[in-house]
Design a protein around this motif. Structure first.
Motif, mmCIF file in Angstrom:
data_model
loop_
_atom_site.group_PDB
_atom_site.id
_atom_site.type_symbol
_atom_site.label_atom_id
_atom_site.label_comp_id
_atom_site.label_asym_id
_atom_site.label_seq_id
_atom_site.Cartn_x
_atom_site.Cartn_y
_atom_site.Cartn_z
ATOM 1 N N LEU A 1 -21.271 4.643 -9.825
ATOM 2 C CA LEU A 1 -19.819 4.730 -10.017
ATOM 3 C C LEU A 1 -19.316 6.153 -9.806
ATOM 4 N N SER A 2 -20.121 7.146 -10.183
ATOM 5 C CA SER A 2 -19.729 8.533 -9.940
ATOM 6 C C SER A 2 -19.577 8.785 -8.445
ATOM 7 N N LYS A 3 -20.492 8.222 -7.666
ATOM 8 C CA LYS A 3 -20.393 8.357 -6.208
ATOM 9 C C LYS A 3 -19.158 7.639 -5.679
ATOM 10 N N VAL A 4 -18.870 6.469 -6.234
ATOM 11 C CA VAL A 4 -17.694 5.707 -5.797
ATOM 12 C C VAL A 4 -16.422 6.481 -6.121
ATOM 13 N N VAL A 5 -16.337 7.036 -7.324
ATOM 14 C CA VAL A 5 -15.159 7.814 -7.713
ATOM 15 C C VAL A 5 -15.027 9.035 -6.817
ATOM 16 N N PHE A 6 -16.149 9.687 -6.522
ATOM 17 C CA PHE A 6 -16.128 10.850 -5.631
ATOM 18 C C PHE A 6 -15.629 10.449 -4.246
ATOM 19 N N ASP A 7 -16.101 9.310 -3.745
ATOM 20 C CA ASP A 7 -15.641 8.822 -2.444
ATOM 21 C C ASP A 7 -14.150 8.487 -2.471
ATOM 22 N N GLN A 8 -13.680 7.924 -3.594
ATOM 23 C CA GLN A 8 -12.260 7.613 -3.711
ATOM 24 C C GLN A 8 -11.424 8.896 -3.671
ATOM 25 N N LEU A 9 -11.897 9.927 -4.337
ATOM 26 C CA LEU A 9 -11.184 11.212 -4.320
ATOM 27 C C LEU A 9 -11.160 11.799 -2.922
ATOM 28 N N ASN A 10 -12.276 11.710 -2.217
ATOM 29 C CA ASN A 10 -12.320 12.228 -0.843
ATOM 30 C C ASN A 10 -11.367 11.470 0.064
ATOM 31 N N GLN A 11 -11.304 10.150 -0.102
ATOM 32 C CA GLN A 11 -10.393 9.358 0.725
ATOM 33 C C GLN A 11 -8.938 9.657 0.401
ATOM 34 N N ALA A 12 -8.674 9.914 -0.871
ATOM 35 C CA ALA A 12 -7.293 10.200 -1.282
ATOM 36 C C ALA A 12 -6.831 11.560 -0.737
ATOM 37 N N THR A 13 -7.741 12.506 -0.623
ATOM 38 C CA THR A 13 -7.360 13.839 -0.122
ATOM 39 C C THR A 13 -7.418 13.921 1.386
ATOM 40 N N ALA A 14 -8.054 12.942 2.024
ATOM 41 C CA ALA A 14 -8.172 12.993 3.491
ATOM 42 C C ALA A 14 -6.911 12.547 4.177
#
Length: 165
Positions: free
Chosen positions: A152-165
């Motif tokens: 889930l930490s990886k998923v949240v990190f990926d969500q943050l990256n997608q939101a900033t991209a």
């Protein structure tokens, strides 16, 4: 001066109307977002309830894990943020570990009582088997929860990256 805001808005250009609407929506989100986040916090009051046995609390905590995982799965399917649920899962894992310490102390007390009363060896053997089974199952649960938290930490990190991209 007697005109209402709606009357004034009707006289504005479409661009100004869209800017005003964007400001209203943004302000509404800023006001409502903390309230929505507060509504999604998790509190397990049963853990501090002195009327419940430690074993009952542990059972209820495992049920809460199941419910929380179902919530995470639904939010993931709806492509919603899961950072609050991930933190709640981590907190719940810690509570389970604390409850486990109390359950282990209860097992030790039962072992002492079996020895003090000099009960037959078969009773001690059954107790030892039950404790070993409990320990195995709890270790599996805690390892799975830790793996899920890491995922889930990886998923949240990926969500943050997608939101900033």
């Amino acid at each position: 001066m007697g005109s209402s805001i709606i009357t004034a808005m009707r006289q504005l250009s479409p661009f100004m109307k869209s800017v005003a609407m964007a400001v209203v929506i943004t302000f509404g989100m800023l006001v409502l977002a903390p309230a929505a986040l507060a509504a999604r916090t998790y509190d397990w009051g049963f853990i501090s309830d002195p009327a419940l046995s430690v074993e009952t609390k542990l059972s209820m905590a495992v049920q809460q894990v199941e419910a929380l995982l179902a919530t995470i799965e639904k939010r993931q399917a709806d492509k919603q943020a899961i950072d609050t649920e991930r933190e709640a899962l981590s907190q719940l894992r810690g509570e389970i570990q604390q409850l486990d310490q109390a359950v282990t102390a209860n097992f030790a007390a039962i072992d002492k009582e079996i020895q003090d009363k000099e009960l037959p060896a078969v009773i001690q053997q059954r107790q030892d088997e039950m404790v070993a089974h409990y320990r195995q199952q709890l270790d599996v649960l805690l390892n799975l929860l830790q793996s899920i938290e890491e995922l889930l930490s990886k998923v949240v990190f990926d969500q943050l990256n997608q939101a900033t991209a």
